[in-house]
Motif scaffolding. Structure first.
Motif, PDB file in Angstrom:
ATOM      1  N   GLY A   1       0.820  -1.206   0.000  1.00 47.46           N
ATOM      2  CA  GLY A   1       0.000   0.000   0.000  1.00 47.46           C
ATOM      3  C   GLY A   1       0.857   1.261   0.000  1.00 47.46           C
ATOM      4  O   GLY A   1       2.065   1.213   0.259  1.00 47.46           O
ATOM      5  N   GLN A   2       0.213   2.365  -0.291  1.00 51.15           N
ATOM      6  CA  GLN A   2       0.925   3.654  -0.350  1.00 51.15           C
ATOM      7  C   GLN A   2       1.777   3.868   0.899  1.00 51.15           C
ATOM      8  O   GLN A   2       1.297   3.721   2.022  1.00 51.15           O
ATOM      9  CB  GLN A   2      -0.081   4.794  -0.458  1.00 51.15           C
ATOM     10  N   SER A   3       3.049   4.216   0.692  1.00 49.87           N
ATOM     11  CA  SER A   3       3.923   4.531   1.828  1.00 49.87           C
ATOM     12  C   SER A   3       3.952   6.045   2.048  1.00 49.87           C
ATOM     13  O   SER A   3       3.516   6.818   1.194  1.00 49.87           O
ATOM     14  CB  SER A   3       5.353   4.024   1.569  1.00 49.87           C
ATOM     15  N   GLN A   4       4.497   6.427   3.193  1.00 56.09           N
ATOM     16  CA  GLN A   4       4.598   7.857   3.502  1.00 56.09           C
ATOM     17  C   GLN A   4       5.426   8.577   2.446  1.00 56.09           C
ATOM     18  O   GLN A   4       5.107   9.688   2.039  1.00 56.09           O
ATOM     19  CB  GLN A   4       5.194   8.061   4.899  1.00 56.09           C
ATOM     20  N   TRP A   5       6.485   7.939   1.976  1.00 58.57           N
ATOM     21  CA  TRP A   5       7.336   8.597   0.978  1.00 58.57           C
ATOM     22  C   TRP A   5       6.731   8.535  -0.423  1.00 58.57           C
ATOM     23  O   TRP A   5       7.037   9.369  -1.250  1.00 58.57           O
ATOM     24  CB  TRP A   5       8.748   8.033   1.021  1.00 58.57           C
ATOM     25  N   ASN A   6       5.862   7.537  -0.704  1.00 57.66           N
ATOM     26  CA  ASN A   6       5.092   7.608  -1.953  1.00 57.66           C
ATOM     27  C   ASN A   6       4.256   8.879  -1.925  1.00 57.66           C
ATOM     28  O   ASN A   6       4.202   9.637  -2.895  1.00 57.66           O
ATOM     29  CB  ASN A   6       4.137   6.421  -2.113  1.00 57.66           C
ATOM     30  N   LEU A   7       3.598   9.100  -0.799  1.00 59.39           N
ATOM     31  CA  LEU A   7       2.748  10.279  -0.630  1.00 59.39           C
ATOM     32  C   LEU A   7       3.549  11.571  -0.800  1.00 59.39           C
ATOM     33  O   LEU A   7       3.080  12.527  -1.419  1.00 59.39           O
ATOM     34  CB  LEU A   7       2.095  10.249   0.763  1.00 59.39           C
ATOM     35  N   GLU A   8       4.759  11.592  -0.284  1.00 66.84           N
ATOM     36  CA  GLU A   8       5.602  12.793  -0.338  1.00 66.84           C
ATOM     37  C   GLU A   8       6.433  12.877  -1.620  1.00 66.84           C
ATOM     38  O   GLU A   8       7.268  13.776  -1.756  1.00 66.84           O
ATOM     39  CB  GLU A   8       6.534  12.817   0.884  1.00 66.84           C
ATOM     40  N   ASN A   9       6.233  11.938  -2.546  1.00 63.35           N
ATOM     41  CA  ASN A   9       6.927  11.926  -3.842  1.00 63.35           C
ATOM     42  C   ASN A   9       8.452  11.837  -3.673  1.00 63.35           C
ATOM     43  O   ASN A   9       9.205  12.504  -4.364  1.00 63.35           O
ATOM     44  CB  ASN A   9       6.541  13.146  -4.690  1.00 63.35           C
ATOM     45  N   ARG A  10       8.875  10.971  -2.748  1.00 62.41           N
ATOM     46  CA  ARG A  10      10.298  10.776  -2.494  1.00 62.41           C
ATOM     47  C   ARG A  10      10.757   9.423  -3.034  1.00 62.41           C
ATOM     48  O   ARG A  10       9.988   8.466  -3.073  1.00 62.41           O
ATOM     49  CB  ARG A  10      10.585  10.814  -0.985  1.00 62.41           C
ATOM     50  N   PHE A  11      12.035   9.354  -3.407  1.00 57.70           N
ATOM     51  CA  PHE A  11      12.646   8.078  -3.748  1.00 57.70           C
ATOM     52  C   PHE A  11      12.784   7.267  -2.460  1.00 57.70           C
ATOM     53  O   PHE A  11      13.453   7.709  -1.523  1.00 57.70           O
ATOM     54  CB  PHE A  11      14.037   8.282  -4.365  1.00 57.70           C
ATOM     55  N   THR A  12      12.182   6.100  -2.412  1.00 55.27           N
ATOM     56  CA  THR A  12      12.167   5.321  -1.176  1.00 55.27           C
ATOM     57  C   THR A  12      13.221   4.232  -1.173  1.00 55.27           C
ATOM     58  O   THR A  12      14.028   4.139  -0.250  1.00 55.27           O
ATOM     59  CB  THR A  12      10.775   4.717  -0.936  1.00 55.27           C
TER      60      THR A  12
ATOM     61  N   ARG B   1      13.944  -1.926  -5.468  1.00 54.62           N
ATOM     62  CA  ARG B   1      15.187  -1.500  -6.100  1.00 54.62           C
ATOM     63  C   ARG B   1      15.820  -0.409  -5.236  1.00 54.62           C
ATOM     64  O   ARG B   1      15.135   0.493  -4.754  1.00 54.62           O
ATOM     65  CB  ARG B   1      14.819  -0.951  -7.477  1.00 54.62           C
ATOM     66  N   SER B   2      17.118  -0.486  -5.045  1.00 52.76           N
ATOM     67  CA  SER B   2      17.822   0.562  -4.310  1.00 52.76           C
ATOM     68  C   SER B   2      18.000   1.780  -5.210  1.00 52.76           C
ATOM     69  O   SER B   2      18.477   1.659  -6.342  1.00 52.76           O
ATOM     70  CB  SER B   2      19.192   0.070  -3.849  1.00 52.76           C
ATOM     71  N   TYR B   3      17.618   2.936  -4.682  1.00 52.92           N
ATOM     72  CA  TYR B   3      17.849   4.186  -5.416  1.00 52.92           C
ATOM     73  C   TYR B   3      19.119   4.894  -4.954  1.00 52.92           C
ATOM     74  O   TYR B   3      19.389   6.026  -5.357  1.00 52.92           O
ATOM     75  CB  TYR B   3      16.629   5.107  -5.318  1.00 52.92           C
ATOM     76  N   GLY B   4      19.908   4.227  -4.106  1.00 54.38           N
ATOM     77  CA  GLY B   4      21.218   4.742  -3.732  1.00 54.38           C
ATOM     78  C   GLY B   4      21.180   6.149  -3.172  1.00 54.38           C
ATOM     79  O   GLY B   4      20.427   6.443  -2.232  1.00 54.38           O
ATOM     80  N   ASN B   5      21.973   7.038  -3.771  1.00 57.81           N
ATOM     81  CA  ASN B   5      22.110   8.412  -3.281  1.00 57.81           C
ATOM     82  C   ASN B   5      20.843   9.241  -3.439  1.00 57.81           C
ATOM     83  O   ASN B   5      20.743  10.337  -2.876  1.00 57.81           O
ATOM     84  CB  ASN B   5      23.261   9.122  -4.016  1.00 57.81           C
ATOM     85  N   LEU B   6      19.874   8.740  -4.199  1.00 59.50           N
ATOM     86  CA  LEU B   6      18.623   9.485  -4.403  1.00 59.50           C
ATOM     87  C   LEU B   6      17.604   9.223  -3.303  1.00 59.50           C
ATOM     88  O   LEU B   6      16.629   9.979  -3.178  1.00 59.50           O
ATOM     89  CB  LEU B   6      18.004   9.129  -5.760  1.00 59.50           C
ATOM     90  N   GLU B   7      17.808   8.189  -2.514  1.00 58.16           N
ATOM     91  CA  GLU B   7      16.813   7.824  -1.513  1.00 58.16           C
ATOM     92  C   GLU B   7      16.564   8.964  -0.532  1.00 58.16           C
ATOM     93  O   GLU B   7      17.499   9.564  -0.009  1.00 58.16           O
ATOM     94  CB  GLU B   7      17.217   6.538  -0.789  1.00 58.16           C
TER      95      GLU B   7
ATOM     96  N   ASP C   1      10.589  15.573  -7.775  1.00 60.00           N
ATOM     97  CA  ASP C   1      10.516  16.808  -8.560  1.00 60.00           C
ATOM     98  C   ASP C   1      11.754  17.680  -8.339  1.00 60.00           C
ATOM     99  O   ASP C   1      12.312  18.233  -9.295  1.00 60.00           O
ATOM    100  CB  ASP C   1       9.249  17.602  -8.211  1.00 60.00           C
ATOM    101  N   GLU C   2      12.190  17.802  -7.087  1.00 58.78           N
ATOM    102  CA  GLU C   2      13.384  18.599  -6.788  1.00 58.78           C
ATOM    103  C   GLU C   2      14.631  17.963  -7.421  1.00 58.78           C
ATOM    104  O   GLU C   2      15.527  18.679  -7.883  1.00 58.78           O
ATOM    105  CB  GLU C   2      13.567  18.723  -5.273  1.00 58.78           C
ATOM    106  N   THR C   3      14.678  16.637  -7.442  1.00 63.34           N
ATOM    107  CA  THR C   3      15.807  15.942  -8.052  1.00 63.34           C
ATOM    108  C   THR C   3      15.840  16.200  -9.556  1.00 63.34           C
ATOM    109  O   THR C   3      16.915  16.374 -10.146  1.00 63.34           O
ATOM    110  CB  THR C   3      15.724  14.428  -7.756  1.00 63.34           C
ATOM    111  N   ALA C   4      14.660  16.256 -10.184  1.00 61.77           N
ATOM    112  CA  ALA C   4      14.582  16.546 -11.620  1.00 61.77           C
ATOM    113  C   ALA C   4      15.068  17.962 -11.918  1.00 61.77           C
ATOM    114  O   ALA C   4      15.727  18.199 -12.934  1.00 61.77           O
ATOM    115  CB  ALA C   4      13.149  16.360 -12.112  1.00 61.77           C
ATOM    116  N   VAL C   5      14.787  18.901 -11.022  1.00 61.00           N
ATOM    117  CA  VAL C   5      15.273  20.272 -11.194  1.00 61.00           C
ATOM    118  C   VAL C   5      16.806  20.296 -11.067  1.00 61.00           C
ATOM    119  O   VAL C   5      17.505  20.928 -11.861  1.00 61.00           O
ATOM    120  CB  VAL C   5      14.621  21.230 -10.167  1.00 61.00           C
ATOM    121  N   LYS C   6      17.332  19.558 -10.092  1.00 61.28           N
ATOM    122  CA  LYS C   6      18.770  19.565  -9.833  1.00 61.28           C
ATOM    123  C   LYS C   6      19.574  18.871 -10.941  1.00 61.28           C
ATOM    124  O   LYS C   6      20.609  19.379 -11.382  1.00 61.28           O
ATOM    125  CB  LYS C   6      19.056  18.887  -8.489  1.00 61.28           C
ATOM    126  N   TYR C   7      19.122  17.692 -11.386  1.00 58.82           N
ATOM    127  CA  TYR C   7      19.895  16.888 -12.343  1.00 58.82           C
ATOM    128  C   TYR C   7      19.353  16.938 -13.767  1.00 58.82           C
ATOM    129  O   TYR C   7      20.006  16.440 -14.682  1.00 58.82           O
ATOM    130  CB  TYR C   7      19.955  15.424 -11.887  1.00 58.82           C
TER     131      TYR C   7
END
Length: 194
Positions: A10-21, A86-92, A97-103
């Motif tokens: 089910g939806q996780s807190q970071w899914n809700l916050e649009n974060r790489f989990t 899947r591990s998202y490594g340094n993006l976790e 959206d902020e990551t897309a702006v940065k990279y």
């Protein structure tokens, strides 16, 4: 004839916050709990013999809600990191959206959606496939082959890797596949050519 049921947590807190989990141990939200209950209701009439899940709390919590919903809270459960997201490594932990702006949008899209390009310090979908499929073949497939009905509660990318294997999909085809949270996918084992 054995059945294989796949459920994304089910939806996780970071899914809700649009974060790489990735491998971060984030629990499900109130909506995620409702999604797990809905999955349990959808599976209530099925006979399930054993469940497999990852080491991450969002999958384990979803599984427990499903088992409570189907009236089998004490079903045998096998927990293994091979089914982890899947591990998202340094993006976790970073906002997508902020990551897309940065990279750059294109770079983040490549990290998220290419088959064999991993994000910095993380895993590609191919890396995930290379750990999920041997585990499936060694630990889960033998249970199906003796007629047991199996429930796997895991993550978007670990399930995507397994679906790629089960359905003989190409890297391009699997990258187009979306897996909804809390929505069971059912396979008749005897209808899958392996």
């Amino acid at each position: 004839m054995a059945k294989l049921f796949l459920v994304r947590h089910g939806q996780s807190q970071w899914n809700l916050e649009n974060r790489f989990t990735g491998w971060q141990n984030i629990d499900i939200t109130a909506l995620g709990q409702l999604e797990a209950q809905k999955a349990g209701k959808a599976l209530a009439k099925e006979s399930i013999d054993i469940a497999f899940t990852s080491t991450l709390i969002r999958a384990q919590h979803t599984l427990q809600i499903i088992l409570d919903e189907i009236g089998k809270p004490d079903m045998p459960i096998v927990i293994n990191a091979a089914l982890n997201e899947r591990s998202y490594g340094n993006l976790e932990g970073l906002n997508k959206d902020e990551t897309a702006v940065k990279y750059g949008v294109e770079q983040v899209h490549i990290w998220r959606r290419s088959f064999d390009v991993a994000p910095p310090g993380g895993e590609s979908l191919k890396d995930t496939y290379d750990r999920v499929i041997p585990y499936f073949e060694h630990d889960i497939k033998p249970e199906l082959e003796v007629g047991k009905n199996i429930l796997i509660v895991a993550h978007g990318n670990s399930l995507r890797a397994l679906i790629m294997y089960l359905e003989h999909l190409s890297p391009a085809q699997i990258l187009e596949r979306e897996i909804a949270t809390g929505d069971p996918i059912t396979y008749q084992w005897d209808q899958i050519i392996h």
